[in-house]
Structure formats: structure tokens, C-alpha cells
Design an enzyme around this catalytic site. Structure first.
Site: not given
Length: 159
Positions: A7, A79, A87
Site C-alpha cells: 500500500c 489501497c 495504488c
């Protein structure tokens, strides 16, 4: 097989994914986590939740994807594009999938409401990790297209 939970900040969701995966994974499967812009700390609520769930918390740190301990075979971005997050795009010869989860680090409200957002993120990730680990992994390692399809399907599961 090495699985990377990726993430942006690497303080909540990817840490929850890494710790939960490693807690549940069979021999030969290992998770790691990283962020494209690491926060530099693991969120205390993530660590507290993992401890309450009986999952080891030592050794987890927020780190950059530039400092991975091993090359990943699978990259799972966590994400939340629904929340307008960008992302990170991991480049390299890996299998990629997206398991979007809202970031509990941005939760607001009472302590109970914030804790509930952390628990929801954890439950979503655990549900998906359990679904992944229930697959015929040895068989799927030889069929990357089928493994990719299964990973993408799992990314839509909710607890």
C-alpha cells in the site's frame, strides 16, 4: 512463494495482511509488506488488534518497497481506489492482484468507531487470506493464469 502486501503508508492494512498471512500460512509461503511512501511507523491500533487476535506483533516495521527482504512472487495491493487513493504499481515479473480495503488510519469518531474500522479492515483481509490459503496452492503454482483469476476473485470477497 513470497507474497507482498503493498500500500502507500505500510502502517495499517499491509501490516495487517502480512501478519495475518504469516500467522495462517503453510510451510513454504511467506508474506512481507511495504509501502511506496512508508509512514515510518506501524499504527498502534494495528499492533493492538493483532495482539488481541493472538497474532505475533514483534518485528513489524513500516518500510519502503525498496528494502524488501526477498523478491515477491505475488503482489497484493490493498489501497482503496474507491476512496480516491492511488495504488502503487509494482514493476517486475510478478503476479499482481488488487484487494482494496478502506484505510482505517483515516477513520474518525470515537475510539470504539475507530477500532471498529480497524477490525473491519482486518476481517476483510483475513477472509481473503483464508480463501487464498484454502485453494489447491501446489496445483495453482503451476497454473499462473488460474491463480491470477482466483486471486482477483478473492479480492471481491467480504466477510
Amino acid at each position: 512463494m513470497n507474497v507482498l502486501f503493498l500500500c502507500t503508508g505500510n502502517s495499517c492494512r499491509s501490516i495487517l495482511g502480512e501478519a495475518t498471512f504469516n500467522h495462517l500460512a503453510p510451510a513454504g509461503w511467506k508474506a512481507m509488506s511495504a509501502g511506496s511512501q512508508p509512514a515510518g511507523y506501524v499504527h498502534p491500533r494495528s499492533l493492538a488488534l493483532l495482539a488481541r487476535e493472538g497474532i505475533a506483533t514483534q518485528g513489524y516495521v513500516s518500510k519502503s518497497w525498496d528494502h524488501l527482504p526477498a523478491a515477491p512472487d505475488i503482489v497484493i495491493t490493498v489501497c482503496s481506489s474507491a476512496a480516491g487513493e492511488t495504488c502503487p504499481a509494482y514493476l517486475g515479473p510478478v503476479l499482481r492482484t488488487h484487494w482494496g480495503v478502506e484505510d482505517p488510519a483515516h477513520a474518525t469518531g470515537s475510539d470504539e468507531q475507530i477500532d471498529a474500522q480497524f477490525m473491519l479492515a482486518y476481517r476483510i483481509l483475513r477472509c481473503r487470506i483464508e480463501a487464498l490459503l484454502a485453494l489447491p496452492l501446489a496445483e495453482l503454482q503451476e497454473d499462473r493464469a488460474r491463480l491470477k483469476a482466483e486471486l482477483d476473485r478473492i479480492g471481491t470477497l467480504m466477510p
